[in-house]
Motif scaffolding. Structure first.
Motif, PDB file in Angstrom:
ATOM      1  N   LEU A  13       0.834  -1.202   0.000  1.00  0.00           N
ATOM      2  CA  LEU A  13       0.000   0.000   0.000  1.00  0.00           C
ATOM      3  C   LEU A  13       0.871   1.255   0.000  1.00  0.00           C
ATOM      4  O   LEU A  13       0.607   2.189  -0.756  1.00  0.00           O
ATOM      5  N   ARG A  14       1.893   1.273   0.831  1.00  0.00           N
ATOM      6  CA  ARG A  14       2.800   2.428   0.854  1.00  0.00           C
ATOM      7  C   ARG A  14       3.421   2.670  -0.523  1.00  0.00           C
ATOM      8  O   ARG A  14       3.534   3.790  -0.971  1.00  0.00           O
ATOM      9  N   TRP A  15       3.840   1.590  -1.166  1.00  0.00           N
ATOM     10  CA  TRP A  15       4.439   1.714  -2.490  1.00  0.00           C
ATOM     11  C   TRP A  15       3.424   2.272  -3.484  1.00  0.00           C
ATOM     12  O   TRP A  15       3.729   3.147  -4.286  1.00  0.00           O
ATOM     13  N   ARG A  16       2.197   1.783  -3.423  1.00  0.00           N
ATOM     14  CA  ARG A  16       1.138   2.218  -4.345  1.00  0.00           C
ATOM     15  C   ARG A  16       0.769   3.695  -4.132  1.00  0.00           C
ATOM     16  O   ARG A  16       0.320   4.360  -5.042  1.00  0.00           O
ATOM     17  N   CYS A  17       0.983   4.194  -2.943  1.00  0.00           N
ATOM     18  CA  CYS A  17       0.587   5.563  -2.604  1.00  0.00           C
ATOM     19  C   CYS A  17       1.624   6.611  -2.988  1.00  0.00           C
ATOM     20  O   CYS A  17       1.396   7.800  -2.777  1.00  0.00           O
ATOM     21  N   ARG A  18       2.747   6.206  -3.541  1.00  0.00           N
ATOM     22  CA  ARG A  18       3.747   7.187  -3.977  1.00  0.00           C
ATOM     23  C   ARG A  18       3.155   8.022  -5.099  1.00  0.00           C
ATOM     24  O   ARG A  18       2.553   7.497  -6.028  1.00  0.00           O
ATOM     25  N   ARG A  19       3.324   9.327  -5.010  1.00  0.00           N
ATOM     26  CA  ARG A  19       2.715  10.248  -5.965  1.00  0.00           C
ATOM     27  C   ARG A  19       3.790  11.056  -6.678  1.00  0.00           C
ATOM     28  O   ARG A  19       4.911  11.190  -6.193  1.00  0.00           O
ATOM     29  N   GLY A  20       3.409  11.643  -7.814  1.00  0.00           N
ATOM     30  CA  GLY A  20       4.321  12.476  -8.573  1.00  0.00           C
ATOM     31  C   GLY A  20       4.363  13.905  -8.077  1.00  0.00           C
ATOM     32  O   GLY A  20       5.289  14.650  -8.368  1.00  0.00           O
ATOM     33  N   LEU A  21       3.373  14.299  -7.312  1.00  0.00           N
ATOM     34  CA  LEU A  21       3.267  15.665  -6.811  1.00  0.00           C
ATOM     35  C   LEU A  21       3.659  15.679  -5.328  1.00  0.00           C
ATOM     36  O   LEU A  21       3.044  14.983  -4.513  1.00  0.00           O
ATOM     37  N   LEU A  22       4.683  16.441  -4.985  1.00  0.00           N
ATOM     38  CA  LEU A  22       5.202  16.474  -3.620  1.00  0.00           C
ATOM     39  C   LEU A  22       4.114  16.771  -2.591  1.00  0.00           C
ATOM     40  O   LEU A  22       4.064  16.161  -1.530  1.00  0.00           O
ATOM     41  N   GLU A  23       3.240  17.703  -2.892  1.00  0.00           N
ATOM     42  CA  GLU A  23       2.186  18.079  -1.944  1.00  0.00           C
ATOM     43  C   GLU A  23       1.328  16.874  -1.576  1.00  0.00           C
ATOM     44  O   GLU A  23       0.977  16.683  -0.406  1.00  0.00           O
ATOM     45  N   ASN A  24       0.989  16.051  -2.564  1.00  0.00           N
ATOM     46  CA  ASN A  24       0.202  14.852  -2.282  1.00  0.00           C
ATOM     47  C   ASN A  24       0.988  13.876  -1.426  1.00  0.00           C
ATOM     48  O   ASN A  24       0.444  13.272  -0.497  1.00  0.00           O
ATOM     49  N   ASP A  25       2.269  13.710  -1.725  1.00  0.00           N
ATOM     50  CA  ASP A  25       3.106  12.820  -0.929  1.00  0.00           C
ATOM     51  C   ASP A  25       3.144  13.256   0.532  1.00  0.00           C
ATOM     52  O   ASP A  25       3.139  12.413   1.436  1.00  0.00           O
ATOM     53  N   LEU A  26       3.176  14.549   0.779  1.00  0.00           N
ATOM     54  CA  LEU A  26       3.203  15.046   2.156  1.00  0.00           C
ATOM     55  C   LEU A  26       1.917  14.683   2.893  1.00  0.00           C
ATOM     56  O   LEU A  26       1.948  14.279   4.061  1.00  0.00           O
ATOM     57  N   PHE A  27       0.773  14.830   2.236  1.00  0.00           N
ATOM     58  CA  PHE A  27      -0.501  14.442   2.844  1.00  0.00           C
ATOM     59  C   PHE A  27      -0.530  12.939   3.124  1.00  0.00           C
ATOM     60  O   PHE A  27      -0.979  12.508   4.184  1.00  0.00           O
ATOM     61  N   VAL A  28      -0.057  12.139   2.175  1.00  0.00           N
ATOM     62  CA  VAL A  28      -0.074  10.676   2.322  1.00  0.00           C
ATOM     63  C   VAL A  28       0.834  10.246   3.470  1.00  0.00           C
ATOM     64  O   VAL A  28       0.442   9.435   4.320  1.00  0.00           O
ATOM     65  N   GLU A  29       2.030  10.789   3.537  1.00  0.00           N
ATOM     66  CA  GLU A  29       2.951  10.426   4.613  1.00  0.00           C
ATOM     67  C   GLU A  29       2.397  10.830   5.973  1.00  0.00           C
ATOM     68  O   GLU A  29       2.537  10.099   6.953  1.00  0.00           O
ATOM     69  N   ARG A  30       1.781  11.992   6.055  1.00  0.00           N
ATOM     70  CA  ARG A  30       1.180  12.433   7.311  1.00  0.00           C
ATOM     71  C   ARG A  30       0.072  11.472   7.731  1.00  0.00           C
ATOM     72  O   ARG A  30      -0.069  11.147   8.905  1.00  0.00           O
ATOM     73  N   PHE A  31      -0.705  10.990   6.765  1.00  0.00           N
ATOM     74  CA  PHE A  31      -1.761  10.018   7.048  1.00  0.00           C
ATOM     75  C   PHE A  31      -1.163   8.745   7.657  1.00  0.00           C
ATOM     76  O   PHE A  31      -1.626   8.265   8.689  1.00  0.00           O
ATOM     77  N   PHE A  32      -0.128   8.205   7.024  1.00  0.00           N
ATOM     78  CA  PHE A  32       0.498   6.990   7.545  1.00  0.00           C
ATOM     79  C   PHE A  32       1.053   7.222   8.948  1.00  0.00           C
ATOM     80  O   PHE A  32       0.875   6.386   9.834  1.00  0.00           O
ATOM     81  N   ARG A  33       1.716   8.340   9.172  1.00  0.00           N
ATOM     82  CA  ARG A  33       2.259   8.647  10.513  1.00  0.00           C
ATOM     83  C   ARG A  33       1.149   8.737  11.544  1.00  0.00           C
ATOM     84  O   ARG A  33       1.278   8.220  12.654  1.00  0.00           O
ATOM     85  N   ARG A  34       0.068   9.417  11.202  1.00  0.00           N
ATOM     86  CA  ARG A  34      -1.028   9.627  12.148  1.00  0.00           C
ATOM     87  C   ARG A  34      -1.662   8.293  12.539  1.00  0.00           C
ATOM     88  O   ARG A  34      -1.893   8.036  13.717  1.00  0.00           O
ATOM     89  N   VAL A  35      -1.952   7.466  11.565  1.00  0.00           N
ATOM     90  CA  VAL A  35      -2.622   6.201  11.854  1.00  0.00           C
ATOM     91  C   VAL A  35      -1.715   5.279  12.659  1.00  0.00           C
ATOM     92  O   VAL A  35      -2.159   4.621  13.598  1.00  0.00           O
ATOM     93  N   GLU A  36      -0.439   5.272  12.331  1.00  0.00           N
ATOM     94  CA  GLU A  36       0.475   4.324  12.962  1.00  0.00           C
ATOM     95  C   GLU A  36       1.109   4.853  14.249  1.00  0.00           C
ATOM     96  O   GLU A  36       1.773   4.105  14.952  1.00  0.00           O
ATOM     97  N   SER A  37       0.904   6.117  14.568  1.00  0.00           N
ATOM     98  CA  SER A  37       1.578   6.701  15.734  1.00  0.00           C
ATOM     99  C   SER A  37       1.115   6.096  17.053  1.00  0.00           C
ATOM    100  O   SER A  37       1.872   6.049  18.002  1.00  0.00           O
ATOM    101  N   GLY A  38      -0.110   5.638  17.108  1.00  0.00           N
ATOM    102  CA  GLY A  38      -0.615   5.060  18.348  1.00  0.00           C
ATOM    103  C   GLY A  38      -0.406   3.563  18.437  1.00  0.00           C
ATOM    104  O   GLY A  38      -1.065   2.890  19.212  1.00  0.00           O
ATOM    105  N   GLY A  39       0.505   3.034  17.615  1.00  0.00           N
ATOM    106  CA  GLY A  39       0.752   1.609  17.625  1.00  0.00           C
ATOM    107  C   GLY A  39      -0.282   0.828  16.829  1.00  0.00           C
ATOM    108  O   GLY A  39      -0.312  -0.391  16.875  1.00  0.00           O
ATOM    109  N   GLU A  40      -1.154   1.530  16.130  1.00  0.00           N
ATOM    110  CA  GLU A  40      -2.172   0.881  15.315  1.00  0.00           C
ATOM    111  C   GLU A  40      -1.630   0.669  13.908  1.00  0.00           C
ATOM    112  O   GLU A  40      -0.530   1.090  13.579  1.00  0.00           O
ATOM    113  N   THR A  41      -2.419   0.023  13.096  1.00  0.00           N
ATOM    114  CA  THR A  41      -2.078  -0.116  11.689  1.00  0.00           C
ATOM    115  C   THR A  41      -3.307   0.238  10.863  1.00  0.00           C
ATOM    116  O   THR A  41      -4.411   0.329  11.389  1.00  0.00           O
ATOM    117  N   ILE A  42      -3.094   0.440   9.612  1.00  0.00           N
ATOM    118  CA  ILE A  42      -4.186   0.789   8.712  1.00  0.00           C
ATOM    119  C   ILE A  42      -5.074  -0.430   8.524  1.00  0.00           C
ATOM    120  O   ILE A  42      -4.586  -1.556   8.400  1.00  0.00           O
TER     121      ILE A  42
END
Length: 96
Positions: A13-42
């Motif tokens: 999923l992480r690989w599939r979420c790589r984007r060509g536009l930096l702004e989108n990548d920043l939103f996607v990475e923040r999403f992964f960090r937020r979900v996983e920060s509490g020891g949870e997973t997507i």
């Protein structure tokens, strides 16, 4: 379904979420960090919503992330809206 993704599926999923536009990548990475920060997973539900968003062009995705427009038609689904809401949340400000 709300079962957690296994490590292999999460990696794909992480690989599939790589984007060509930096702004989108920043939103996607923040999403992964937020979900996983509490020891949870997507969850599989969140992964389905995220995959639907990743099928968009970079500009259409950015319009949704910046709330310039809302999901419509086949994207107007609870899983997409859940992921989009998480992606739109600003980073918490840390106290110094």
């Amino acid at each position: 379904m709300d079962t957690p993704l296994d490590e292999r599926s999460l990696s794909k999923l992480r690989w599939r979420c790589r984007r060509g536009l930096l702004e989108n990548d920043l939103f996607v990475e923040r999403f992964f960090r937020r979900v996983e920060s509490g020891g949870e997973t997507i969850t599989t539900r969140q992964a389905d919503g995220l995959m639907a968003l990743m099928d968009l062009s970079d500009n259409d995705l950015l319009d949704l992330l910046l709330a310039r427009r809302e999901p419509q038609d086949e994207l107007d689904r609870p899983d997409v809206r859940e992921v989009l809401a998480l992606m739109r949340q600003p980073e918490p400000q840390h106290q110094r």
